[in-house]
Scaffold this active site. Structure first.
Site, short mmCIF file in Angstrom:
data_model
loop_
_atom_site.label_atom_id
_atom_site.label_comp_id
_atom_site.label_asym_id
_atom_site.label_seq_id
_atom_site.Cartn_x
_atom_site.Cartn_y
_atom_site.Cartn_z
N GLY A 105 0.82 -1.23 -0.01
CA GLY A 105 0.06 0.08 -0.07
C GLY A 105 0.82 1.33 -0.04
N GLN A 130 3.16 9.97 1.69
CA GLN A 130 4.24 9.25 1.63
C GLN A 130 5.11 9.73 0.60
OE1 GLN A 130 2.82 5.15 2.38
NE2 GLN A 130 4.79 4.84 3.13
N CYS A 149 7.00 -0.45 6.64
CA CYS A 149 6.53 0.61 5.91
C CYS A 149 7.52 1.19 4.85
CB CYS A 149 6.19 1.71 7.02
SG CYS A 149 5.62 3.23 5.98
N LEU A 150 7.26 1.56 3.54
CA LEU A 150 8.03 2.04 2.46
C LEU A 150 8.90 3.34 3.30
CD1 LEU A 150 5.89 1.54 -0.51
CD2 LEU A 150 7.98 0.15 0.26
N HIS A 156 -3.25 0.53 8.17
CA HIS A 156 -1.82 1.19 8.25
C HIS A 156 -2.06 2.55 7.26
CE1 HIS A 156 2.45 0.75 7.74
NE2 HIS A 156 2.30 1.68 6.56
N GLU A 157 -2.78 2.28 6.23
CA GLU A 157 -2.60 3.33 5.08
C GLU A 157 -3.50 4.43 5.61
OE1 GLU A 157 -0.16 3.32 2.98
OE2 GLU A 157 0.15 1.24 3.15
N HIS A 164 -1.69 6.80 7.88
CA HIS A 164 -0.92 7.72 7.31
C HIS A 164 -1.56 9.24 6.97
CE1 HIS A 164 2.84 5.83 6.49
NE2 HIS A 164 2.60 4.92 5.81
CO CO Z 1 3.55 3.07 5.58
#
Ligand code: CO
Length: 160
Positions: A46, A51, A88-89, A130-131, A134
């Site tokens: 995701g 981000q 997480c990226l 999670h997303e 953000h």
């Molecule tokens: Co993330």
């Protein structure tokens, strides 16, 4: 194909509350297209707009069958609980144990402003939560006690 730079967790943009999307225009479509390219390139599950430095309520989730475009998403139903390794990226190479609902349903708009619902279990439910976090400036690192060591990971390497 247009890739956007993925910010890491020291960037202020990752710690802010994102604004509601009101214009379902070419600019939003370009953001979604670029985010899709960026998500595929990253190998993540995701990606949220903050981000890539855009403080708007826009999220992509790869269900394994399709990449969902979630604009102005909210959690409308959750059930059960799971605890697992999460990454997480924006926090590259690290993972932590996070408790999430086992099942989650979200309501969101598509790129043209039409409302729809999507649901999932396990990794997909984890990814929805999670997303969406953000979009409120919350990283999973705020929900865990400590990073997992490589031994504790035991091959679990999903990034969201
Ligand atoms: Co993330």
């Amino acid at each position: 194909m247009a890739l956007r730079n993925i910010l890491t967790d020291q960037e202020p943009a990752l710690h802010k509350v994102c604004k509601v999307v009101v214009n379902f225009d070419a600019k939003l479509h370009r953001l979604l297209d670029d985010m899709k390219d960026t998500l595929i390139e990253s190998g993540g599950v995701g990606l949220a707009a903050p981000q890539v430095g855009i403080l708007r309520r826009v999220v992509l989730v790869d269900t394994g069958e399709e990449i969902l475009e979630l604009v102005n998403p909210t959690l409308v139903e959750t059930d059960g609980e799971q605890e697992g390794a999460e990454g997480c990226l924006s926090v590259p190479g690290k993972y932590g144990l996070v408790k999430r609902p086992y099942y989650a349903k979200v309501r969101a708009q598509d790129r043209n402003g039409n409302w729809y619902e999507a649901e999932g279990e396990e990794l997909i439910a984890r990814c929805f939560c999670h997303e969406l976090d953000h979009l409120d400036g919350i990283l999973y690192t705020q929900l865990m006690e400590q990073y997992l060591t490589e031994e504790e990971l035991m091959g679990d390497d999903e990034e969201e």
